[in-house]
Design an enzyme around this catalytic site. Structure first.
Site, PDB file in Angstrom:
ATOM      1  N   ASP A 273       0.826  -1.181  -0.035  1.00  0.00           N
ATOM      2  CA  ASP A 273       0.129   0.043   0.015  1.00  0.00           C
ATOM      3  C   ASP A 273       0.966   1.243   0.081  1.00  0.00           C
ATOM      4  O   ASP A 273       1.979   1.155   0.267  1.00  0.00           O
ATOM      5  CB  ASP A 273      -0.789  -0.056   1.078  1.00  0.00           C
TER       6      ASP A 273
HETATM    7  C1  BGC Z   1      -4.978   3.389   0.206  1.00  0.00           C
HETATM    8  C2  BGC Z   1      -5.198   2.473  -0.946  1.00  0.00           C
HETATM    9  C3  BGC Z   1      -5.118   3.168  -2.242  1.00  0.00           C
HETATM   10  C4  BGC Z   1      -3.751   4.033  -2.112  1.00  0.00           C
HETATM   11  C5  BGC Z   1      -3.269   4.300  -3.537  1.00  0.00           C
HETATM   12  C6  BGC Z   1      -3.661   4.117  -0.032  1.00  0.00           C
HETATM   13  O1  BGC Z   1      -3.690   5.341   0.892  1.00  0.00           O
HETATM   14  O2  BGC Z   1      -4.946   2.703   1.283  1.00  0.00           O
HETATM   15  O3  BGC Z   1      -6.192   1.759  -0.785  1.00  0.00           O
HETATM   16  O4  BGC Z   1      -4.993   2.262  -3.394  1.00  0.00           O
HETATM   17  O5  BGC Z   1      -3.583   4.778  -1.051  1.00  0.00           O
HETATM   18  O6  BGC Z   1      -4.077   5.730  -3.824  1.00  0.00           O
END
Ligand code: BGC
Length: 748
Positions: A273
């Protein structure tokens, strides 16, 4: 015979092709410098004000190609390795709708209903259709992988991102997710099932340490991912931010390599993530192939580790290979000429259909719904005019328009109170104008307060209208969990307004309908007696107003059912004492004390009555369940159970039939019974019936035996409950398993 020959040749061809590809990739890797390899495993950075530095952009290759995408990978022109673009979901593709350098075109995407709504349809074929539409937008806007579906378990109603997830149950989660992945990937683009694993809260999500038993992990928190991997082979998995038993999931070899690849046979790559985990070298070793969005320090750390010998270059090669295997499947690798003009009109229709299919009718006294043709509606609640169509944060889609409920009723030709409409519109405008600007993306605007409906106003409107529809709106999203006051519980203003509306309309023998425009579970037990009907519309996507109107007027008969329990009060939730962890102020760890007893597993086994149970939902028609037929009373390798479902009411409708198995609990503790199959009938006309058949396989009888690291079925009597909800058993058949069965052994 001929078909067999063709099939065998095809299989051989594919095998030879894969082999050839593996050979080519090994060769490619052998031609790469250490620096190039490391750049492949670290993303190109994040185009966001204040975000840490990015890798040197390659013109036309980076995510600059698709503004608003979440990230991209490094391409190496010399070796023909493409740079691919990844962008967010899960309610649709998240990209910027307008571009800095191009005022001639727009790039809106379709906002579909939230994940919880899709799951509430209990219809994987519908979810797959939504997935196919989303995947088409991914492809046609030049994106390679969409960062969805989210499939964490609804452990606690206050998790701010529950709307992005499907259910409290791993089977519903897994099958819904598998359908979504198949739909999206049918376009030749990829998905990233997330957040792996047990990212069940937003409070201190980046560092929280979760203490979960091996059994609860396998049966509840990993199971949905396992189903999705085995059934749909997502191109990628996104590891989560949190730790499990002291280790960041992105640094956990057991999770990312032994379980995912060893036990489940995952073929794609794992990405972090965004900015997740701490130690890039540990991440490499664990099998977290790609670090996203990527920062220069990670590149330095990995190069250095290889140079000083703390990271074996072979580990790096393995990760590079996992990534390249997927990169070469991507539209970017194939040089796909995307159009930037997906079929937004067609997808809006799918969004509307899906939204209506996910709605859940909780209550409908004296057939308050559907609305009669000539009833004039008094439409109360800010959200009626300013609908929440999805949650906030990275799961928020940039759609071209929103159909609010007043617009939906108007489109459906319903008469409603225009005076009340202008009062609300003025109120909403004034409140919004007075709100301070949000500090940044990470702190979304708080909701504006609800307009108070005084007794006088309620009586006046009861005089002039035939029925009241009160909409209760909620929103939440990434970075914060929900609160109990004024969110899980209704606010004082909401309660008083409902009371005033109820008194006024009921005094004139007129009905009151509540519509819940929510992303997750709220309290209903204390106020539900004040209204005649309750419909959950969820956050229904950009066509929401039309879809709600479709159900209110009976154009669509509601057939959704709850995928998470609605408790009477928060204290009844099994994780209530352990959410969001300890210490209270800044929780560092959270103990999953309830173990496998989450959601209906707890409520059933402890005899706690919920307000509305898992699997519950009404229809405008009625269904009769026949006597089930079982193929055998002794289990050998499988058993089938069939039951006839008949529409005995007066309108067409669909029914969600559920099969729960009650297993013997001699050596292991078991829930009262567990969901092992579900089926949504086709649209049954009055008098029409459908034969529903469930197949029970050995794995369906098992629990995870953490002494033995195996999925084991105990010998003894098994009961199969055919149910219309987790609490409503309509019939039971039984069979026997004469010998204990170890169905699957897993890596220790
Ligand atoms: C989130 C993810 C997301 C990623 C990219 C993170 O803050 O937890 O779900 O895909 O950002 O935007």
């Amino acid at each position: 015979m001929r078909i067999k020959v063709i099939l065998i040749s095809l299989m051989l061809f594919t095998a030879v092709n894969l082999f050839a590809q593996a050979q080519d990739i090994n060769k490619l890797i052998s031609e790469m410098t250490l620096e190039e390899k490391v750049k492949i495993v670290v993303g190109m950075g994040f185009n966001f004000p204040g975000a840490p530095g990015s890798q040197e952009p390659i013109v036309g290759q980076s995510m600059d190609r698709v503004e608003g995408a979440a990230g991209s990978t490094f391409g190496i022109q010399r070796l023909g390795i493409p740079s691919i673009v990844v962008a967010d979901g899960p309610a649709g593709l998240r990209i910027n709708p307008v571009r800095k350098d191009d005022s001639t075109k727009t790039y809106y995407a379709t906002a579909f209903p939230i994940a919880t709504s899709l799951a509430s349809s209990w219809d994987p074929s519908l979810v797959q259709k939504v997935g196919a539409a989303i995947g088409n937008e991914v492809l046609e806007y030049g994106v390679d992988i969409i960062l969805m579906p989210g499939q964490n378990i609804h452990r606690n109603p206050l998790c701010g991102r529950n709307f992005e997830y499907y259910s409290e149950d791993p089977l519903v989660t897994g099958l819904t997710s598998a359908a979504m992945v198949k739909g999206v990937q049918s376009n030749g683009v990829g998905t990233s099932i997330k957040h792996f694993a047990a990212n069940n809260q937003e409070t201190n999500r980046n560092n929280i340490n979760e203490i979960i038993s091996e059994r609860a992990l396998r049966e509840i928190y990993l199971k949905g991912f396992e189903i999705a991997v085995k059934e749909a082979q997502p191109w990628t998995i996104m590891s989560s931010y949190n730790k499990i038993s002291g280790t960041y999931t992105s640094e956990d070899y057991k999770l990312l390599t032994q379980i995912v690849r060893g036990d489940w046979g995952f073929k794609g790559f794992v990405m972090t993530d965004w900015f997740g985990g701490k130690d890039p070298v540990a991440q490499m070793k664990a099998g977290n192939d790609l670090l996203m969005p990527g920062i220069p320090q990670q590149i330095e750390a990995i190069i250095n580790a290889v140079k000083i010998g703390t990271l074996d270059e072979k580990v790096l090669d393995r990760n590079v290979k996992n990534i390249l295997n997927v990169l070469f499947l991507s539209p970017s690798a194939k040089g796909y000429k995307y159009s930037d003009t997906p079929d937004l009109k067609g997808h809006a229709l799918i969004s509307r259909e899906a939204a209506a299919e996910g709605m859940v009718l909780l209550k409908n006294n004296e057939s308050a719904l559907p609305l009669n043709e000539n009833q004039k509606v008094a439409l109360f609640g800010n959200a009626a005019y300013d609908l929440y169509i999805g949650g906030t944060g990275s799961g928020d889609v940039n759609e071209a328009y929103i159909i609010s409920l007043d617009a939906g009723l108007e489109n459906a030709g319903c008469e409603f109170d225009k005076k009340l409409q202008s009062m609300y519109k003025d109120f909403i405008k004034n409140e919004k104008d007075a709100q301070p600007k949000p500090k940044n993306f990470f702190t979304p605007k708080p909701p504006i307060p609800e307009m108070q409906v005084s007794p006088e106003l309620a009586y006046q409107l009861a005089e002039e209208n035939d029925i009241a529809v009160v909409i209760i709106g909620r929103n939440s999203g990434e970075f914060a969990d929900r609160k109990l006051e004024d969110d899980f519980y209704l606010s004082k203003t909401e309660i008083e307004s409902i009371e005033n509306i109820s008194n006024a309309f009921h005094s004139k023998a007129k009905k009151v309908v509540a519509v819940l425009n929510i992303g997750g579970v709220i309290e209903t037990a204390s106020w539900r007696d004040k209204v005649d009907a309750i419909l959950i519309s969820w956050q229904p996507g950009q066509e929401g107003g039309n879809a709600i109107a479709d159900v209110l007027i009976g154009k669509v008969n509601p057939s959704g059912k709850l995928t998470s329990t609605f408790p009477v009060k928060y204290e009844d939730v099994p994780s209530a004492n352990n959410f969001p962890g300890t210490p209270k102020e800044n929780p560092e760890s959270v103990n999953y004390e309830e173990d496998i007893f989450i959601g209906y597993r707890y409520f059933l086994s402890n005899d706690v009555k919920p307000a509305y149970e898992f699997g519950y939902g009404l229809s405008y028609t009625k269904f009769e369940y026949g006597k089930p037929q079982i193929s055998s009373n002794v289990f050998k390798d499988k058993i089938t159970v069939s039951v006839k479902i008949k529409n005995t009411g007066s309108g067409a409708g669909k029914e969600v039939v559920q099969m729960y198995i009650c297993a013997p609990a001699e050596s292991m503790v078991k829930p009262e019974y567990e969901l092992k199959g579900f089926h949504k009938t086709k649209l049954l006309q009055p008098g029409e019936e459908e034969l529903v058949t469930f197949t029970i396989n050995p794995l369906d009888l098992t629990s995870f035996d953490s002494n033995n690291f195996s999925w084991t079925a105990e010998k003894g009597e098994y009961k199969v409950n055919i149910c219309s909800s987790s609490e409503k058993i309509l019939s039971t058949v039984e069979f026997n398993l004469t010998e204990e069965m170890i169905v699957e052994k897993v890596n220790r």
